[in-house]
Each structure stands twice: as structure tokens, then as C-alpha cells.
Design a protein around this motif. Structure first.
Motif, PDB file in Angstrom:
ATOM      1  N   ALA A   1       0.868  -1.178   0.000  1.00 39.25           N
ATOM      2  CA  ALA A   1       0.000   0.000   0.000  1.00 39.25           C
ATOM      3  C   ALA A   1       0.905   1.228   0.000  1.00 39.25           C
ATOM      4  CB  ALA A   1      -0.919   0.014   1.222  1.00 39.25           C
ATOM      5  N   VAL A   2       0.481   2.284  -0.686  1.00 35.55           N
ATOM      6  CA  VAL A   2       1.270   3.512  -0.759  1.00 35.55           C
ATOM      7  C   VAL A   2       0.335   4.715  -0.671  1.00 35.55           C
ATOM      8  CG1 VAL A   2       1.279   3.505  -3.297  1.00 35.55           C
ATOM      9  CG2 VAL A   2       3.053   4.782  -2.060  1.00 35.55           C
ATOM     10  N   PHE A   3       0.777   5.742   0.056  1.00 35.75           N
ATOM     11  CA  PHE A   3      -0.012   6.953   0.259  1.00 35.75           C
ATOM     12  C   PHE A   3       0.898   8.170   0.173  1.00 35.75           C
ATOM     13  CE2 PHE A   3      -1.677   3.423   2.656  1.00 35.75           C
ATOM     14  CZ  PHE A   3      -2.992   3.384   2.234  1.00 35.75           C
ATOM     15  N   VAL A   4       0.467   9.168  -0.597  1.00 34.44           N
ATOM     16  CA  VAL A   4       1.208  10.425  -0.715  1.00 34.44           C
ATOM     17  C   VAL A   4       0.202  11.557  -0.541  1.00 34.44           C
ATOM     18  CG1 VAL A   4       2.639  11.873  -2.216  1.00 34.44           C
ATOM     19  CG2 VAL A   4       2.911   9.384  -2.271  1.00 34.44           C
ATOM     20  N   LEU A   5       0.530  12.512   0.322  1.00 29.24           N
ATOM     21  CA  LEU A   5      -0.360  13.661   0.531  1.00 29.24           C
ATOM     22  C   LEU A   5      -0.631  14.367  -0.795  1.00 29.24           C
ATOM     23  CD1 LEU A   5       1.026  15.255   3.826  1.00 29.24           C
ATOM     24  CD2 LEU A   5      -1.139  14.033   3.527  1.00 29.24           C
ATOM     25  N   GLY A   6      -1.841  14.888  -0.938  1.00 31.50           N
ATOM     26  CA  GLY A   6      -2.278  15.515  -2.184  1.00 31.50           C
ATOM     27  C   GLY A   6      -1.338  16.579  -2.714  1.00 31.50           C
TER      28      GLY A   6
ATOM     29  N   GLY B   1       5.890   9.352  -5.229  1.00 35.27           N
ATOM     30  CA  GLY B   1       5.322   8.009  -5.157  1.00 35.27           C
ATOM     31  C   GLY B   1       6.212   6.980  -5.838  1.00 35.27           C
ATOM     32  N   THR B   2       6.752   7.340  -6.991  1.00 36.08           N
ATOM     33  CA  THR B   2       7.645   6.425  -7.712  1.00 36.08           C
ATOM     34  C   THR B   2       8.865   6.095  -6.865  1.00 36.08           C
ATOM     35  OG1 THR B   2       6.928   7.311  -9.839  1.00 36.08           O
ATOM     36  CG2 THR B   2       9.043   6.133  -9.798  1.00 36.08           C
ATOM     37  N   ARG B   3       9.511   7.113  -6.341  1.00 36.20           N
ATOM     38  CA  ARG B   3      10.726   6.893  -5.538  1.00 36.20           C
ATOM     39  C   ARG B   3      10.408   6.147  -4.245  1.00 36.20           C
ATOM     40  NH1 ARG B   3      14.729  10.460  -7.702  1.00 36.20           N
ATOM     41  NH2 ARG B   3      16.297   9.356  -6.504  1.00 36.20           N
ATOM     42  N   LEU B   4       9.248   6.443  -3.668  1.00 35.50           N
ATOM     43  CA  LEU B   4       8.814   5.765  -2.443  1.00 35.50           C
ATOM     44  C   LEU B   4       8.631   4.269  -2.707  1.00 35.50           C
ATOM     45  CD1 LEU B   4       8.067   6.617   0.465  1.00 35.50           C
ATOM     46  CD2 LEU B   4       5.745   6.997  -0.330  1.00 35.50           C
ATOM     47  N   LEU B   5       7.986   3.934  -3.818  1.00 33.19           N
ATOM     48  CA  LEU B   5       7.783   2.524  -4.169  1.00 33.19           C
ATOM     49  C   LEU B   5       9.100   1.824  -4.475  1.00 33.19           C
ATOM     50  CD1 LEU B   5       4.563   2.776  -6.322  1.00 33.19           C
ATOM     51  CD2 LEU B   5       4.804   1.650  -4.104  1.00 33.19           C
ATOM     52  N   GLU B   6       9.990   2.489  -5.202  1.00 30.65           N
ATOM     53  CA  GLU B   6      11.293   1.885  -5.498  1.00 30.65           C
ATOM     54  C   GLU B   6      12.038   1.573  -4.200  1.00 30.65           C
ATOM     55  OE1 GLU B   6      12.118   3.955  -9.852  1.00 30.65           O
ATOM     56  OE2 GLU B   6      12.942   4.907  -8.045  1.00 30.65           O
TER      57      GLU B   6
END
Length: 175
Positions: free
Chosen positions: A106-111, A119-124
Motif C-alpha cells: 500500500a502507498v499513500f502520498v499527501l495531495g 510516489g515512484t521513488r517511495l515505491l522503489e
């Protein structure tokens, strides 16, 4: 068993946190491993979440529900990374173990921080941390209409494993 399928070959490698980069809005972002010590900071981040940015009922809306949810997510068995800007979390990504020796993502980024590459870097970084933790299989669900998210997941190496409901289930093999 769910009948979920995983790619035969492992995905390419991913960087492990900590990572630092400048996002698409010229903000300095740091991605780091996260855990119980970040509990209160994450409660604050999720309190700022716009209800329109919630999907599949998460993150929860009320603070008490957020606290209960985070209690589950920040377990010793899960892998968590957080994106930080000016000392405050602006994104959070999680791998939570399921009952089938795999992990749900699961991934969440503030608006205000979306569409800037966070989001891309967070997932990587999350997938890199997952591989370092010897996690082999990861899966997620995404709403069919969320084409930008689906494109990102495919770019990272996820493949559709189940498309029988209004959500897509996607999976990746890390090792």
C-alpha cells in the motif's frame, strides 16, 4: 489459496533507503525506513489526508481508526518507508505480510505532494527494502480507473494477476 500468480522472473533491482532527491516541485525529499518511532508523525500525516484521496476505505478517516490501522501496519513483520519533507512525512509505503507467504503493498502520498515523482521513488525504496528483507512475493490491488497508478506499477515490474473484480490485482517477484 487465492489463485494469485506471480511473474516467473524477479524484477530488476531497486535502491534501498535512505534516499535523497529533489522532487518535480524542487523540494528536497528524503526517503527512509520507518517504524514504531514514526507513529505520531504518521498519525499527523494521515490526519491531513484529503478524503477524496482515499481508496478502498484507506487510510481511515477518524484519528482513533488511523491509530488502530497504524498499529497493525507498523508491526515487526511489515516493511515501512516514509518520504519526508522539512522534517514531516508526506508519503508512506508499506509491505504487510499476508497468510500466504507474500506481502501486500500500500502507498499513500499527501495531495500537495502527488505528481512530483515522490510516489515512484517511495515505491522503489520500499521494494528495495523488501528485497533486502528477503521478501519474495508482493501484490497489490488498484482500482481499474486509476490508470496513472497502474502505469507506474507496470513500469516497476508488476503484472496483472487477477482482473475478475472492479479492482485489478497486480503482483511482482522480488527474488
Amino acid at each position: 489459496m487465492t489463485g494469485r500468480t506471480y511473474p516467473d522472473e524477479p524484477a530488476d533491482s531497486f535502491p534501498e533507503p535512505p534516499l535523497e532527491f529533489t522532487d518535480g516541485e524542487d523540494r528536497e525529499i528524503r526517503i527512509e525506513r520507518s517504524g514504531v518511532d514514526d507513529f505520531e508523525r504518521l498519525v499527523g500525516m494521515y490526519d491531513e489526508f484529503d478524503p477524496a484521496d482515499r481508496a478502498q476505505g484507506i487510510p481511515p478517516v477518524k484519528e482513533e481508526a488511523v491509530r488502530e490501522w497504524l498499529d497493525t501496519l507498523l508491526s515487526e513483520e511489515s516493511v515501512n518507508v516514509v518520504a519526508v519533507h522539512e522534517g514531516e512525512p508526506v508519503g508512506h509505503a508499506i509491505l504487510v505480510p499476508d497468510r500466504e507467504a507474500a506481502y501486500e503493498l500500500a502507498v499513500f502520498v499527501l495531495g500537495d505532494y502527488q505528481s512530483a515523482g515522490i510516489g515512484t521513488r517511495l515505491l522503489e525504496a520500499l521494494l528495495g527494502a523488501g528485497r533486502a528483507a528477503d521478501i519474495e512475493k508482493v501484490w497489490l490491488t488498484v482500482e481499474r480507473w486509476n490508470e496513472p497508478a497502474i502505469a507506474l506499477y507496470e513500469k516497476l515490474g508488476f503484472e496483472t494477476s487477477n482482473a475478475e473484480s472492479f479492482e485489478l490485482e497486480m503482483a511482482i517477484r522480488l527474488s
